[in-house]
Design a protein around this motif. Structure first.
Motif, PDB file in Angstrom:
ATOM      1  N   ARG A   1      -3.050   2.345  -4.599  1.00 47.15           N
ATOM      2  CA  ARG A   1      -4.400   2.251  -3.986  1.00 47.15           C
ATOM      3  C   ARG A   1      -5.734   3.096  -5.037  1.00 47.15           C
ATOM      4  O   ARG A   1      -6.850   2.939  -4.649  1.00 47.15           O
ATOM      5  CB  ARG A   1      -4.579   2.490  -2.544  1.00 47.15           C
ATOM      6  CG  ARG A   1      -3.919   3.897  -2.426  1.00 47.15           C
ATOM      7  CD  ARG A   1      -4.315   4.211  -0.692  1.00 47.15           C
ATOM      8  NE  ARG A   1      -3.505   5.693  -0.275  1.00 47.15           N
ATOM      9  CZ  ARG A   1      -2.676   5.720   0.362  1.00 47.15           C
ATOM     10  NH1 ARG A   1      -2.048   4.615   0.800  1.00 47.15           N
ATOM     11  NH2 ARG A   1      -2.116   6.933   0.671  1.00 47.15           N
TER      12      ARG A   1
ATOM     13  N   ILE B   1      -3.743  -5.482  -2.411  1.00 47.32           N
ATOM     14  CA  ILE B   1      -3.007  -4.459  -1.502  1.00 47.32           C
ATOM     15  C   ILE B   1      -2.712  -5.096  -0.396  1.00 47.32           C
ATOM     16  O   ILE B   1      -3.377  -5.634   0.393  1.00 47.32           O
ATOM     17  CB  ILE B   1      -3.869  -3.195  -1.570  1.00 47.32           C
ATOM     18  CG1 ILE B   1      -4.311  -2.564  -2.784  1.00 47.32           C
ATOM     19  CG2 ILE B   1      -3.260  -2.080  -0.565  1.00 47.32           C
ATOM     20  CD1 ILE B   1      -3.179  -1.932  -3.398  1.00 47.32           C
TER      21      ILE B   1
ATOM     22  N   ASN C   1       0.861  -1.217   0.017  1.00 42.15           N
ATOM     23  CA  ASN C   1       0.106  -0.119  -0.066  1.00 42.15           C
ATOM     24  C   ASN C   1       0.990   1.261  -0.006  1.00 42.15           C
ATOM     25  O   ASN C   1       0.971   2.099   0.943  1.00 42.15           O
ATOM     26  CB  ASN C   1      -0.804  -0.052   1.303  1.00 42.15           C
ATOM     27  CG  ASN C   1      -1.848   1.089   1.065  1.00 42.15           C
ATOM     28  OD1 ASN C   1      -2.257   1.503  -0.007  1.00 42.15           O
ATOM     29  ND2 ASN C   1      -2.653   1.185   2.314  1.00 42.15           N
TER      30      ASN C   1
END
Length: 366
Positions: free
Chosen positions: A300, A311, A294
């Motif tokens: 994202r 993620i 992430n």
């Protein structure tokens, strides 16, 4: 006919910014019939690494900054003065309607104070997520406000700019393959297409792969990227130290990512930060899902977790290995992510993104 001047440092290196400049310049001149002129400061008589349309004019004003020190170091000051003089000559001879600063160059901070009738644009390919709010950043923000347009890559990035002149225009997918291979019929190969640079945290990818490989001895990891720097040497030694030479394969630089993605089942990304990586969209366009940390803020803003990719919490190496292990053993999930990845790529087709440039900036009534 509108004239657009694009300012860069160089176009001889493989890289996301260089590729995007070539893509946009070619599209704007061929499809919109704009006059596009690229002005570099340090091309050093090398050919552009990405093909440019014959209608795109390329000018190198041969400044060659000392890149290891600050742009505003005394050793670079005379070069900045020369840069300003040479750019003024170009502005007088070309009379552009728009000037786009496409890479990190001294003109980023100087162009807003130069006299020109052209509208000026600065686009950002890095994230301000971790930028401290201090006096220096305040000065940069005050300069940025003087631009007619600031172009950022996602709605999240827009929140980091106090200016009212911010437009969100993502990176494009240039072309979708005519046929996307069935993901489960491919060989067991994961891949990474990247620059060998510390920000990519490839050592963490190697560490995660070591854990993953213990349970998946039939898998290989292909690393695509130029192998001509110290960080590559560090990663090469790390792979050898962990006895992973048979599993992690250094493939070198590729000029055709579509071919690379035709071989791999899943793309891995372990960067410390990413603004809006084109490589995710390129992988998605080939039906290749992405497993990524992430990393602020790009992944994202493209990947929808458990829909078209996965993620993983930033820098959680064991979790990364675990998530990858679960994915490759679940053929139904792999197929679903692959199909949804193509759908995601379709949201960023080059025609749509370039029309955003036209409608929001070049033909805007702002």
């Amino acid at each position: 006919m509108k004239t657009i001047l694009i300012l860069v440092d160089q176009l001889y290196n493989h890289g996301g910014i260089e590729k995007l400049v070539a893509i946009k310049a070619n599209y704007w001149t061929e499809k919109f019939e704009y006059k596009v002129i690229i002005v570099s400061t340090e091309q050093n008589n090398r050919p552009p690494v990405y093909k440019l349309s014959t209608n795109v004019e390329f000018i190198d004003i041969d400044i060659t900054y000392h890149r290891a020190i600050s742009f505003f170091h005394p050793k670079n000051f005379k070069k900045i003065i020369s840069n300003i003089k040479e750019l003024k000559k170009v502005l007088i001879s070309t009379t552009p309607d728009f000037i786009l600063v496409a890479s990190h160059i001294p003109m980023t901070y100087i162009l807003p104070f130069m006299h020109t009738k052209a509208k000026i644009i600065k686009e950002f390919h890095y994230s301000k997520f971790n930028r401290e709010k201090n006096k220096k950043e305040g000065i940069f923000s005050s300069i940025e406000k003087r631009y007619d347009y600031l172009v950022v890559l996602s709605p999240e990035e827009k929140t980091f700019y106090p200016s009212k002149n911010v437009k969100v225009i993502p990176n494009p997918v240039v072309a979708l393959p005519k046929v996307v291979a069935n993901i489960n019929e491919k060989q067991n190969i994961a891949g990474a297409v990247l620059r060998f640079a510390p920000v990519k945290q490839i050592e963490k990818m190697v560490e995660a792969w070591e854990l993953f490989y213990q349970k998946n001895l039939d898998w290989k990891l292909y690393l695509y990227g130029a192998t001509d720097n110290e960080y590559y040497e560090k990663i090469f030694k790390l792979v050898a130290e962990k006895n992973l030479e048979q599993s992690i394969i250094f493939k070198g630089q590729t000029d055709n990512v579509i071919t690379a993605f035709s071989e791999i089942k899943v793309l891995l990304m372990t960067s410390a930060n990413e603004c809006f990586p084109m490589v995710i969209l390129e992988a998605n366009s080939c039906g290749v899902p992405v497993v990524s940390f992430n990393s602020p803020t790009g992944p994202r803003n493209i990947i929808t977790h458990n829909v078209d990719g996965l993620i993983v919490p930033l820098n959680d190496v064991p979790k990364f290995a675990e998530v990858l292990d679960h994915l490759v053993k679940d053929k139904i999930k792999m197929k679903t992510l692959s199909e949804n990845a193509v759908t995601t790529a379709n949201k960023y087709l080059i025609e749509d993104v370039m029309w955003m440039w036209k409608n929001l900036i070049f033909e805007s009534n702002d």
